[in-house]
Structures are given as structure tokens and as C-alpha cells.
Design an enzyme around this catalytic site. Structure first.
Site, mmCIF file in Angstrom:
data_model
loop_
_atom_site.group_PDB
_atom_site.id
_atom_site.type_symbol
_atom_site.label_atom_id
_atom_site.label_comp_id
_atom_site.label_asym_id
_atom_site.label_seq_id
_atom_site.Cartn_x
_atom_site.Cartn_y
_atom_site.Cartn_z
ATOM 1 N N LYS A 108 36.342 39.722 39.714
ATOM 2 C CA LYS A 108 37.400 40.525 39.483
ATOM 3 C C LYS A 108 38.219 39.737 38.282
ATOM 4 O O LYS A 108 38.234 38.320 38.454
ATOM 5 C CB LYS A 108 38.195 41.348 40.058
ATOM 6 C CG LYS A 108 37.479 42.366 41.021
ATOM 7 C CD LYS A 108 38.528 43.365 42.112
ATOM 8 C CE LYS A 108 39.707 43.545 41.226
ATOM 9 N NZ LYS A 108 39.600 44.538 40.164
ATOM 10 N N GLY A 111 40.601 41.661 33.585
ATOM 11 C CA GLY A 111 42.194 42.050 32.797
ATOM 12 C C GLY A 111 43.201 41.153 33.461
ATOM 13 O O GLY A 111 44.216 41.698 33.250
ATOM 14 N N GLU A 117 45.742 42.251 42.433
ATOM 15 C CA GLU A 117 44.868 43.108 42.805
ATOM 16 C C GLU A 117 44.305 42.694 44.188
ATOM 17 O O GLU A 117 44.176 43.494 45.097
ATOM 18 C CB GLU A 117 43.536 43.028 41.901
ATOM 19 C CG GLU A 117 43.843 43.800 40.561
ATOM 20 C CD GLU A 117 42.956 43.669 39.492
ATOM 21 O OE1 GLU A 117 42.556 44.761 38.701
ATOM 22 O OE2 GLU A 117 42.040 42.602 39.226
HETATM 23 C C1 5RP Z 1 41.292 43.559 35.931
HETATM 24 C C2 5RP Z 1 40.011 43.643 36.822
HETATM 25 C C3 5RP Z 1 39.265 45.045 36.402
HETATM 26 O O1 5RP Z 1 39.240 45.885 37.614
HETATM 27 C C4 5RP Z 1 37.873 44.643 35.914
HETATM 28 O O2 5RP Z 1 37.775 43.913 34.811
HETATM 29 C C5 5RP Z 1 36.954 45.716 35.688
HETATM 30 O O3 5RP Z 1 37.517 46.534 34.606
HETATM 31 P P1 5RP Z 1 36.915 47.741 33.648
HETATM 32 O O4 5RP Z 1 36.993 48.781 34.726
HETATM 33 O O5 5RP Z 1 37.582 47.948 32.533
HETATM 34 O O6 5RP Z 1 35.354 47.461 33.622
HETATM 35 O O7 5RP Z 1 39.571 43.102 37.654
HETATM 36 O O8 5RP Z 1 41.978 42.346 36.434
#
Ligand code: 5RP
Length: 238
Positions: A108, A111, A117
Site C-alpha cells: 500500500k 497515495g 492506514e
Molecule cells: C493509499 C493507498 C491506496 O489504498 C492504494 O494506493 C490503492 O489506491 P486505489 O484504490 O486508488 O487504486 O494505499 O496510500
């Protein structure tokens, strides 16, 4: 979306539909009275919106604990009452992922929100992951592992990461000159490994580097994954 993959508009639409479908399914699993960890990213976005709809239409009483400014502002806009880990622990955390392997290990941090998280998702009684099928992998590591790094530790951290066989790269911002700055005022260093043989071990090794606040490997934390496919939603449990 994977940083190295170019996709057509049609492919993007299919993925987006799958994200919506799993997000709605997850929101329908929420019970009246639940305390919820609210994940970050585009799939979690749809989940939060659907929760807001359920609060309005069904008058369910739930409270959310956001994992980023993104989910905080969205949850407020959707009318979801908020609380903190100080007050409550989540019954259920629902979050997206960048990669999921067959043992439900995750990467993860696409974002840059993986620190909070990991705190919220691990604190939940149940952690439910919602992804489209492009996130399914046999082995983690095609997606680079994000590290949240204290800015003054950037150079020494990159040297240590290279000793572990990784290729680090400082994540750059898109609508700002210079690097991405996280919600906690730190840098993000994305580390590409050739392959990740042991996610549990690598997670510990990366977090042992002084200056690394948290890394994006989530080993064995997820309890269930909902995967949106062209033929509907697949569920995999631990
Ligand atoms: C943010 C994350 C997101 O959950 C991960 O990048 C998945 O994103 P998306 O649902 O836009 O594909 O870990 O830090």
C-alpha cells in the site's frame, strides 16, 4: 493505478467499474453501530460515498476514523460522523491496496497514506481490502514499496535501502515543485526490489532503518479481500 502501466480509456473504465462494485459491496457489509476505519485512494473513495448514502437513506448510526486528509474531507462532505483512535477502535477497516498476494500480504502507499492506514487498519477487529483484479499478484514487488521518511534522513535511508537490494527514488509532486510531502510532513521514497521473497522479513528490515517512519508492506494484516473482476466480486478470506 500502477505507476509504470499505461492504460487506455476503456481499460480505465473497466477498472473503475470494478472499484465501484467492490466498494459498494463493502459498504453493504457495514452494520448499524459500527466504528469504521476509512481507507484512502480511489476505491476507498467510492466506499466512503456509499456509506454517506446509507447514512442518509437508511439512517444507520456509524462513525468513521479517517486514514488521511483525503478521507477526512470526503467523509465530512458525505455526512459521516468522525471519531479518533483515542475514543474508539474500529470494528471494521476498509481500504484499497496496490498489490495483493495469495497470502493476503499487501503493498500500500500509492497515495502516500500508508503510515496512518497501517495504524488504523491494524487496530481494527477486521480489516477488509477492496481492489480490482489488476492488483492481484503471485508475488509482491512489481509495485515499488513506499517508505515514509523523515526529510533529514533521506540520504542515509537511500544508502541503507540499496544495501538491502532496493533501488530508491524520491516521489515527486505533480502540482507542486519538488517532492511529495505526506500528511505527516515527511518524504516518500519508492523502493523497487527485484522480487520480494519474504514480505514479513522485508517489512521489519525496512522499518529498522533509522529515519523510516513506516513502509507500505502490510504482511498478514488483512482478514478478507474483495476483488472486482469482469465476472463479479471474488472474496478471499485468511
Ligand atoms: C493509499 C493507498 C491506496 O489504498 C492504494 O494506493 C490503492 O489506491 P486505489 O484504490 O486508488 O487504486 O494505499 O496510500
Amino acid at each position: 493505478m500502477h505507476p509504470k502501466k499505461e492504460v487506455t480509456w476503456e481499460a480505465f473504465q473497466l477498472v473503475d467499474d470494478a472499484k465501484k462494485e467492490v466498494a459498494i459491496k463493502a459498504a453493504m457489509m457495514v452494520n448499524d453501530g459500527d466504528i469504521l476505519g476509512l481507507g484512502t485512494g480511489s476505491t476507498a473513495h467510492y466506499f466512503i460515498q456509499k456509506l454517506g448514502d446509507r447514512i442518509k437513506n437508511e439512517e444507520i448510526g456509524i462513525m468513521g476514523i479517517p486514514t488521511s486528509y483525503q478521507s477526512f474531507f470526503l467523509a465530512k462532505d458525505c455526512g459521516i460522523p468522525l471519531t479518533t483512535l483515542d475514543e474508539h477502535l474500529p470494528d471494521l477497516a476498509v481500504d484499497g491496496a496496490d498489490e495483493v498476494d495469495p497470502d493476503l500480504n499487501l503493498i500500500k502507499g500509492g497515495g502516500a497514506a500508508h503510515t496512518l492506514e497501517k495504524i488504523v487498519d491494524s487496530a481494527a477487529k477486521k480489516f477488509l481490502v477492496i481492489v480490482d483484479e489488476s492488483k492481484k499478484v503471485q508475488k509482491l514487488g512489481d509495485f515499488p514499496v513506499p517508505l515514509e521518511v523523515i526529510p533529514s534522513a533521506y540520504r542515509p535511508v537511500t544508502q541503507q535501502v540499496k544495501k538491502l537490494g532496493g533501488t530508491p527514488s524520491l516521489r515527486m509532486a505533480e502540482m507542486k515543485d519538488g517532492p511529495v510531502i505526506t500528511d505527516n510532513n515527511n518524504f516518500v521514497v519508492d523502493v523497487q526490489f527485484k522480487e520480494i521473497q519474504d514480505p514479513q522479513e522485508l517489512e521489519i528490515e525496512l522499518n529498522n532503518i533509522p529515519g523510516v517512519v513506516e513502509n507500505g508492506i502490510f504482511p498478514g494484516i488483512a482478514d478478507q479481500v474483495l476483488i472486482g473482476t469482469a465476472n463479479g466480486v471474488e472474496s478471499v478470506k485468511k
